[in-house]
Scaffold this motif. Structure first.
Motif, PDB file in Angstrom:
ATOM      1  N   LEU A  89       8.207  34.329 131.082  1.00 34.08           N
ATOM      2  CA  LEU A  89       8.375  35.708 131.132  1.00 34.08           C
ATOM      3  C   LEU A  89       8.493  36.652 129.820  1.00 34.08           C
ATOM      4  CD1 LEU A  89       8.546  37.767 133.662  1.00 34.08           C
ATOM      5  CD2 LEU A  89      11.108  37.047 133.632  1.00 34.08           C
ATOM      6  N   GLU A  90       7.913  37.485 129.904  1.00 38.70           N
ATOM      7  CA  GLU A  90       7.789  38.435 128.761  1.00 38.70           C
ATOM      8  C   GLU A  90       9.260  39.384 129.122  1.00 38.70           C
ATOM      9  OE1 GLU A  90       3.323  39.392 127.872  1.00 38.70           O
ATOM     10  OE2 GLU A  90       4.665  40.939 128.894  1.00 38.70           O
ATOM     11  N   ASP A  91      10.212  39.633 127.951  1.00 37.78           N
ATOM     12  CA  ASP A  91      11.704  40.151 128.123  1.00 37.78           C
ATOM     13  C   ASP A  91      11.233  41.838 128.120  1.00 37.78           C
ATOM     14  OD1 ASP A  91      14.104  40.570 128.201  1.00 37.78           O
ATOM     15  OD2 ASP A  91      14.919  39.251 126.546  1.00 37.78           O
ATOM     16  N   ASN A  92      10.741  42.321 129.012  1.00 39.97           N
ATOM     17  CA  ASN A  92      10.619  43.909 129.144  1.00 39.97           C
ATOM     18  C   ASN A  92      11.272  44.216 130.481  1.00 39.97           C
ATOM     19  OD1 ASN A  92       9.646  46.314 129.203  1.00 39.97           O
ATOM     20  ND2 ASN A  92       7.491  45.628 129.923  1.00 39.97           N
ATOM     21  N   PHE A  93      12.286  44.561 130.361  1.00 39.80           N
ATOM     22  CA  PHE A  93      13.251  45.101 131.483  1.00 39.80           C
ATOM     23  C   PHE A  93      13.945  46.612 131.013  1.00 39.80           C
ATOM     24  CE2 PHE A  93      12.697  40.662 132.284  1.00 39.80           C
ATOM     25  CZ  PHE A  93      12.724  40.437 133.425  1.00 39.80           C
ATOM     26  N   CYS A  94      13.945  47.131 131.994  1.00 42.08           N
ATOM     27  CA  CYS A  94      14.213  48.638 131.553  1.00 42.08           C
ATOM     28  C   CYS A  94      15.986  48.989 131.989  1.00 42.08           C
ATOM     29  CB  CYS A  94      13.479  49.875 132.194  1.00 42.08           C
ATOM     30  SG  CYS A  94      13.135  49.941 134.105  1.00 42.08           S
ATOM     31  N   ASN A  95      16.299  48.045 132.944  1.00 41.86           N
ATOM     32  CA  ASN A  95      17.604  48.332 133.571  1.00 41.86           C
ATOM     33  C   ASN A  95      18.388  47.063 133.714  1.00 41.86           C
ATOM     34  OD1 ASN A  95      19.632  49.980 134.608  1.00 41.86           O
ATOM     35  ND2 ASN A  95      18.422  50.479 136.369  1.00 41.86           N
ATOM     36  N   GLY A  96      18.460  46.237 132.640  1.00 40.77           N
ATOM     37  CA  GLY A  96      19.097  45.064 132.710  1.00 40.77           C
ATOM     38  C   GLY A  96      18.641  44.144 133.404  1.00 40.77           C
ATOM     39  N   ARG A  97      18.945  42.690 133.469  1.00 44.41           N
ATOM     40  CA  ARG A  97      18.269  41.645 133.895  1.00 44.41           C
ATOM     41  C   ARG A  97      19.438  40.477 134.167  1.00 44.41           C
ATOM     42  NH1 ARG A  97      17.405  37.265 130.756  1.00 44.41           N
ATOM     43  NH2 ARG A  97      17.086  37.760 128.341  1.00 44.41           N
ATOM     44  N   PRO A  98      19.168  39.517 135.172  1.00 44.51           N
ATOM     45  CA  PRO A  98      20.055  38.251 135.188  1.00 44.51           C
ATOM     46  C   PRO A  98      19.745  37.483 133.904  1.00 44.51           C
ATOM     47  CG  PRO A  98      18.666  38.326 136.988  1.00 44.51           C
ATOM     48  CD  PRO A  98      18.183  39.456 136.054  1.00 44.51           C
ATOM     49  N   GLU A  99      20.782  36.486 133.577  1.00 44.78           N
ATOM     50  CA  GLU A  99      20.648  35.573 132.574  1.00 44.78           C
ATOM     51  C   GLU A  99      19.688  34.460 132.844  1.00 44.78           C
ATOM     52  OE1 GLU A  99      23.871  33.224 129.347  1.00 44.78           O
ATOM     53  OE2 GLU A  99      24.597  34.776 130.943  1.00 44.78           O
ATOM     54  N   LEU A 100      18.492  34.540 132.935  1.00 44.73           N
ATOM     55  CA  LEU A 100      17.615  33.649 133.534  1.00 44.73           C
ATOM     56  C   LEU A 100      17.327  32.532 132.649  1.00 44.73           C
ATOM     57  CD1 LEU A 100      15.102  36.078 135.252  1.00 44.73           C
ATOM     58  CD2 LEU A 100      16.540  34.740 136.393  1.00 44.73           C
ATOM     59  N   GLU A 101      17.404  32.740 131.200  1.00 48.09           N
ATOM     60  CA  GLU A 101      17.245  31.769 130.415  1.00 48.09           C
ATOM     61  C   GLU A 101      18.153  30.609 130.683  1.00 48.09           C
ATOM     62  OE1 GLU A 101      18.982  35.215 127.741  1.00 48.09           O
ATOM     63  OE2 GLU A 101      18.080  34.891 129.955  1.00 48.09           O
ATOM     64  N   ALA A 102      19.349  30.951 131.068  1.00 50.42           N
ATOM     65  CA  ALA A 102      20.353  30.022 131.376  1.00 50.42           C
ATOM     66  C   ALA A 102      20.008  28.904 132.345  1.00 50.42           C
ATOM     67  CB  ALA A 102      21.716  30.555 131.690  1.00 50.42           C
ATOM     68  N   ALA A 103      19.117  29.415 133.317  1.00 51.95           N
ATOM     69  CA  ALA A 103      18.605  28.642 134.398  1.00 51.95           C
ATOM     70  C   ALA A 103      17.279  27.990 134.075  1.00 51.95           C
ATOM     71  CB  ALA A 103      18.461  29.274 135.599  1.00 51.95           C
ATOM     72  N   GLY A 104      16.778  28.135 132.850  1.00 56.76           N
ATOM     73  CA  GLY A 104      15.398  27.515 132.451  1.00 56.76           C
ATOM     74  C   GLY A 104      14.418  28.344 132.197  1.00 56.76           C
ATOM     75  N   VAL A 105      14.361  29.773 132.457  1.00 58.48           N
ATOM     76  CA  VAL A 105      13.435  30.629 132.141  1.00 58.48           C
ATOM     77  C   VAL A 105      12.831  30.677 130.857  1.00 58.48           C
ATOM     78  CG1 VAL A 105      12.263  32.894 132.784  1.00 58.48           C
ATOM     79  CG2 VAL A 105      13.701  31.758 134.423  1.00 58.48           C
ATOM     80  N   GLN A 106      11.596  30.690 130.522  1.00 57.94           N
ATOM     81  CA  GLN A 106      11.219  30.528 129.011  1.00 57.94           C
ATOM     82  C   GLN A 106      10.846  32.130 128.667  1.00 57.94           C
ATOM     83  OE1 GLN A 106       8.116  27.903 127.949  1.00 57.94           O
ATOM     84  NE2 GLN A 106       8.034  28.668 125.933  1.00 57.94           N
ATOM     85  N   PHE A 107      11.409  32.670 127.654  1.00 58.20           N
ATOM     86  CA  PHE A 107      11.148  34.167 127.491  1.00 58.20           C
ATOM     87  C   PHE A 107      10.299  34.214 126.385  1.00 58.20           C
ATOM     88  CE2 PHE A 107      14.680  35.109 130.390  1.00 58.20           C
ATOM     89  CZ  PHE A 107      14.199  36.438 131.034  1.00 58.20           C
ATOM     90  N   VAL A 108       9.020  34.836 126.233  1.00 51.55           N
ATOM     91  CA  VAL A 108       8.193  34.700 125.156  1.00 51.55           C
ATOM     92  C   VAL A 108       7.733  36.222 124.939  1.00 51.55           C
ATOM     93  CG1 VAL A 108       7.279  32.356 125.751  1.00 51.55           C
ATOM     94  CG2 VAL A 108       6.081  34.412 126.738  1.00 51.55           C
ATOM     95  N   PRO A 109       7.268  36.520 123.873  1.00 48.95           N
ATOM     96  CA  PRO A 109       6.616  37.918 123.403  1.00 48.95           C
ATOM     97  C   PRO A 109       5.510  37.867 123.991  1.00 48.95           C
ATOM     98  CG  PRO A 109       7.313  36.723 121.339  1.00 48.95           C
ATOM     99  CD  PRO A 109       7.452  35.671 122.487  1.00 48.95           C
ATOM    100  N   ASP A 110       4.598  37.103 124.345  1.00 51.56           N
ATOM    101  CA  ASP A 110       3.321  37.384 125.085  1.00 51.56           C
ATOM    102  C   ASP A 110       2.937  36.029 125.973  1.00 51.56           C
ATOM    103  OD1 ASP A 110       0.769  38.124 125.779  1.00 51.56           O
ATOM    104  OD2 ASP A 110      -0.033  37.632 123.744  1.00 51.56           O
ATOM    105  N   VAL A 111       2.946  36.701 127.236  1.00 48.58           N
ATOM    106  CA  VAL A 111       2.791  35.370 128.090  1.00 48.58           C
ATOM    107  C   VAL A 111       1.344  34.813 128.472  1.00 48.58           C
ATOM    108  CG1 VAL A 111       2.451  36.777 130.386  1.00 48.58           C
ATOM    109  CG2 VAL A 111       3.658  34.518 130.374  1.00 48.58           C
ATOM    110  N   THR A 112       0.386  35.707 127.633  1.00 48.49           N
ATOM    111  CA  THR A 112      -0.979  35.507 127.843  1.00 48.49           C
ATOM    112  C   THR A 112      -1.602  34.199 127.748  1.00 48.49           C
ATOM    113  OG1 THR A 112      -1.556  37.784 127.115  1.00 48.49           O
ATOM    114  CG2 THR A 112      -3.330  36.227 127.105  1.00 48.49           C
ATOM    115  N   PRO A 113      -1.095  33.466 126.570  1.00 50.42           N
ATOM    116  CA  PRO A 113      -1.915  32.241 126.678  1.00 50.42           C
ATOM    117  C   PRO A 113      -1.402  31.047 128.012  1.00 50.42           C
ATOM    118  CG  PRO A 113      -0.827  32.609 124.511  1.00 50.42           C
ATOM    119  CD  PRO A 113      -0.491  33.619 125.491  1.00 50.42           C
ATOM    120  N   PHE A 114      -0.147  31.405 128.145  1.00 51.90           N
ATOM    121  CA  PHE A 114       0.506  30.470 129.414  1.00 51.90           C
ATOM    122  C   PHE A 114      -0.326  30.909 130.681  1.00 51.90           C
ATOM    123  CE2 PHE A 114       3.829  30.796 126.118  1.00 51.90           C
ATOM    124  CZ  PHE A 114       4.176  29.590 126.218  1.00 51.90           C
TER     125      PHE A 114
END
Length: 488
Positions: free
Chosen positions: A264-289
């Motif tokens: 997932l791209e870390d582009n949120f305008c009003n906060g977000r859950p701490e998803l990385e703690a559950a294993g979500v991978q945050f990247v600058p650009d998701v296109t290759p994936f």
């Protein structure tokens, strides 16, 4: 056997259950499309977070716009919105009960949906409405406001019926109230799904008020993401297995593979859950994936769906073990699909291919060929045609891609090789069956679907390969045509 509800959670044995109560959570997400994939994916990540004691102000309120969403509401309400998720590998099955959902608004109560969208507590609106639910012109890949449902929303700005009309109305009300916008998070298998979702929401808003559309595009957030977990449909088979193996009476359990991924791209305008703690991978650009997953996995699904359907193979793992279907899968992946995938950070593509092969071959999942064959008119332009376009531009071979397309055409004729009826599995099935019948004697009639094939259907190279493939399939039969094609 124990009925699933919160009161009975202590009675469940050998099953992971939430360590939090519903009262420990506060709503933060409104989700459209409470199907099996959402409950096996996003809801599982959030359940894991809540079990860690993290981000408990991001509970899910569910909703939808289809009659089937009412069925889901009625199934989940008696069990306090809990879901049994059974993760399966060849040698083991594990069950967990997830409790990330706090409630669900039935689809007919649109006023309540809009009130929830306008509530400042809702900071993310997430979506799983399938690839075909975004009102995209397949030929251009752009949002098309001329779809009848969108046109109806355009004429009814105070009572829209589509997901994107409702989201646009919710944002309009937040703008009027001075409330911060929410993030719209698509969780569907579409390239650049965040951009596609933004175009759909702003596209509906533009039919009402250009200023609103500009405000949405400028202030709301639409992160791109890649989601992955094989999750078949639930039938009585899964309900019986859930009761038999785990002692749980669940109206709508979810069976899925153990593998799960979310980039997932870390582009949120009003906060977000701490998803990385559950294993979500945050990247600058998701296109290759996105390219990797949509082409190798989803394209691979298309490659096995239609030959397996024509050869009366019902389960995906059986298709992978079929010598002709399995050989075709390997050929199209290695020779034509994988060469179009750009480098992916931290991933060896050959390893990813073997991972996909193993996942497709998992006999415990019970994934079915009819599920993979469903909605080809929306999936082919996203998973197969773009690959062919890239191969043509690069001067590479497209023979396997043309053969896959010919198999889809033959499938849409509506009869297997043994004469069994193929169940209608596409929103435009009557059109497809009519064209497939014409294509039996005039193969190029199939490529007249510009809304599916675009410029690829006009390529002399693709047209020649497609016509040759379809002629072989009809004259030799699917099995022999496949055998000749793969060199078996």
């Amino acid at each position: 056997m124990t009925k699933l509800n919160r009161a009975n959670l202590p009675s469940l044995k050998g099953v992971a259950v939430p360590n939090y109560r519903a009262s420990d959570l506060k709503p933060g997400i409104l989700h459209f499309g409470l199907g099996n994939f959402h409950r096996a994916h996003q809801a599982v990540y959030l359940d894991a977070l809540f079990n860690m004691g993290k981000s408990r102000d991001w509970g899910i309120i569910g909703t939808g716009v289809r009659p089937a969403d009412r069925d889901m509401h009625d199934a989940l309400k008696p069990q306090d919105w809990l879901t049994t998720v059974v993760e399966q590998e060849a040698s083991v099955s594990r069950a967990r009960v997830t409790g990330a959902m706090l409630g669900m608004i039935p689809p007919e109560d649109r006023a309540a949906i809009v009130r929830q969208l306008a509530d400042p507590a809702i900071r993310i609106v997430s979506i799983t409405v399938t690839e075909g639910g975004y009102f995209i012109d397949p030929a251009t890949g752009q949002f098309n406001p001329e779809f009848e449902e969108i046109a109806v929303d355009g004429r009814n700005p105070d009572d829209p019926r589509t997901v994107f009309g409702l989201i646009a109305l919710g944002l309009r009300k937040r703008r009027a109230a001075g409330t911060r916008p929410f993030t719209v998070m698509s969780c569907d298998n579409i390239p650049h799904n965040g951009v596609v979702a933004r175009n759909a929401v702003a596209g509906v808003a533009r039919l009402w008020d250009r200023g609103l559309a500009d405000w949405i595009a400028a202030t709301a957030a639409f992160p791109n993401g890649m989601v992955d977990r094989i999750t078949p449909a639930t039938t009585d088979r899964e309900r019986k297995l859930c009761a038999q193996d785990f002692g749980i009476e669940d109206n709508w359990p979810v069976y899925c593979e153990e593998f799960i991924q979310w980039v997932l791209e870390d582009n949120f305008c009003n906060g977000r859950p701490e998803l990385e703690a559950a294993g979500v991978q945050f990247v600058p650009d998701v296109t290759p994936f996105e390219f990797m997953k949509i082409r190798i996995l989803n394209g691979g699904h298309a490659a096995i769906a239609y030959p397996a359907s024509l050869l009366d193979v019902h389960f995906v793992h059986d298709a992978m073990n079929h010598p002709l279907v399995g050989a075709f899968f390997a050929k199209i992946e290695r020779e034509e699909i994988m060469p179009t995938v750009p480098p992916v950070p931290g991933v060896v593509l050959d390893d990813y291919y073997h991972l996909i092969h193993r996942r497709f071959s998992n006999p415990k999942i019970g994934d079915t060929i009819p599920r993979l064959a469903f909605d080809g008119s929306n999936r082919q332009p996203k998973f197969i045609v773009p690959v062919a376009r890239d191969r043509l531009k690069a001067g590479g071979s497209i023979d396997s891609l043309a053969f896959e397309s010919a198999l889809w055409c033959r499938h849409c004729f509506g009869k297997t090789e043994t004469g069994k009826d193929i169940t209608a599995g596409d929103p435009i099935w009557p059109r497809l069956t009519e064209l497939a019948a014409k294509a039996k004697s005039d193969p190029l009639a199939w490529l007249s679907m510009e809304d599916v094939y675009g410029d690829v259907g006009q390529s002399a190279i693709f047209r020649k390969a497609f016509a040759r493939s379809l002629t072989d399939i009809w004259s030799k039969g699917t099995a022999q045509a496949l055998a000749d094609f793969v060199g078996a």
